[in-house]
Design a protein around this motif. Structure first.
Motif, mmCIF file in Angstrom:
data_model
loop_
_atom_site.group_PDB
_atom_site.id
_atom_site.type_symbol
_atom_site.label_atom_id
_atom_site.label_comp_id
_atom_site.label_asym_id
_atom_site.label_seq_id
_atom_site.Cartn_x
_atom_site.Cartn_y
_atom_site.Cartn_z
ATOM 1 N N ARG A 70 0.821 -1.227 0.000
ATOM 2 C CA ARG A 70 0.000 0.000 0.000
ATOM 3 C C ARG A 70 0.848 1.268 0.000
ATOM 4 N NH1 ARG A 70 -5.337 0.373 1.686
ATOM 5 N NH2 ARG A 70 -5.361 -1.825 1.078
ATOM 6 N N TYR A 71 2.014 1.221 0.623
ATOM 7 C CA TYR A 71 2.868 2.406 0.748
ATOM 8 C C TYR A 71 4.245 2.117 0.137
ATOM 9 C CZ TYR A 71 -0.750 3.879 4.010
ATOM 10 O OH TYR A 71 -1.952 4.223 4.579
ATOM 11 N N PRO A 72 4.335 2.088 -1.193
ATOM 12 C CA PRO A 72 5.576 1.678 -1.855
ATOM 13 C C PRO A 72 6.761 2.610 -1.641
ATOM 14 C CG PRO A 72 4.007 2.534 -3.457
ATOM 15 C CD PRO A 72 3.269 2.398 -2.167
ATOM 16 N N THR A 73 6.508 3.854 -1.231
ATOM 17 C CA THR A 73 7.611 4.795 -1.031
ATOM 18 C C THR A 73 7.860 5.107 0.441
ATOM 19 O OG1 THR A 73 6.146 6.726 -1.233
ATOM 20 C CG2 THR A 73 7.127 5.862 -3.261
ATOM 21 N N ALA A 74 7.117 4.471 1.340
ATOM 22 C CA ALA A 74 7.251 4.776 2.769
ATOM 23 C C ALA A 74 8.568 4.245 3.320
ATOM 24 C CB ALA A 74 6.094 4.169 3.547
ATOM 25 N N ALA A 75 9.136 4.991 4.256
ATOM 26 C CA ALA A 75 10.357 4.556 4.926
ATOM 27 C C ALA A 75 10.053 3.425 5.897
ATOM 28 C CB ALA A 75 10.992 5.726 5.671
#
Length: 243
Positions: A70-75
């Motif tokens: 769901r959050y492909p760019t999240a750290a």
């Protein structure tokens, strides 16, 4: 499809719950075990404890998998914070309440009289047991489907604001299944009018984190923050929001 009962049909209460869960058990015994508290009386009844142990790990894997997609760019730190928030006992209890799980629990008479059907700790454990049971009965995809239906909307919500580092560390520890953090003074320096305290934040099973401050309270907060930073759970943005 579930195994038929003696009359050729599924017990109605089990059918209602399975409809709510969106999973029809092939092995009805797994569902019965997931609903059985250790206080329940009966010959050779097995409680949900082993399924709860498994379900806790399955839930963490499913949520981590969903967050990764769901959050492909999240750290990593942001995903860890979301994971800790989603798998915490309070969240599992809310999910169980949405399933009306308390009404289906098999409990001892004393627990029933004591209001155990609404006890959040029991509901949270039973929620994890249900997830474990679905995993055994239908495999990972079935378990993930259940978790996605039950936790999916929560996945999209903003992470709850953290009030302070000690609170954040305690909530994270609880969500990960660790004991409550403790704090111990490791040293004191400086003059009496301007002391500096060194404090260690400790969670059994993990390395301690130390920090210092002008009072024990502030040193404990600093140690908690140091612990969170090391785990990737405390960012500069959070510091500016709460500092």
């Amino acid at each position: 499809m579930s195994k038929p009962g003696e009359n050729g049909r599924k017990p109605p209460e089990t059918a209602r719950l399975q409809a709510t869960l969106g999973h029809a058990f092939k092995d009805q015994g797994l569902l019965n075990t997931a609903l059985t508290h250790m206080s329940a009386e009966g010959p050779r009844l097995q409680s949900y404890q082993r399924l709860e142990f498994l379900g806790d790990r399955v839930l963490g894997l499913c949520i981590a998998d969903m967050l990764f997609e769901r959050y492909p760019t999240a750290a990593e730190g942001d995903m860890s914070r979301r994971l800790a928030d989603l798998v915490r006992k309070e969240t599992c209890a809310e999910v169980a309440q949405g399933w009306n799980l308390g009404a289906f629990m098999r409990l001892g008479e004393g627990e029933i009289l004591g209001g155990a059907r609404k006890n959040k700790a029991i509901l949270a454990d039973a929620c994890e047991a249900i997830i474990g049971a679905v995993f055994i009965d239908g495999g990972y995809e079935a378990a993930r489907g259940l978790v996605e239906r039950a936790f999916g909307e929560r996945l999209l919500k903003p992470v709850r604001p953290l009030r302070d580092a000690k609170t954040a560390l305690q909530e994270w520890a609880q969500g990960q299944g660790y004991p409550t953090p403790t704090y111990s003074e490791r040293g004191r320096s400086g003059p009496d009018h301007a002391p500096v305290f060194r404090v260690a934040a400790r969670i059994t099973g993990l390395a301690d984190a130390e920090a210092q401050g002008p009072s024990k309270r502030l040193a404990e907060q600093a140690a908690a923050e140091a612990f969170l930073r090391r785990e990737g759970l405390w960012t500069e943005t959070m510091e500016s929001d709460h500092g």
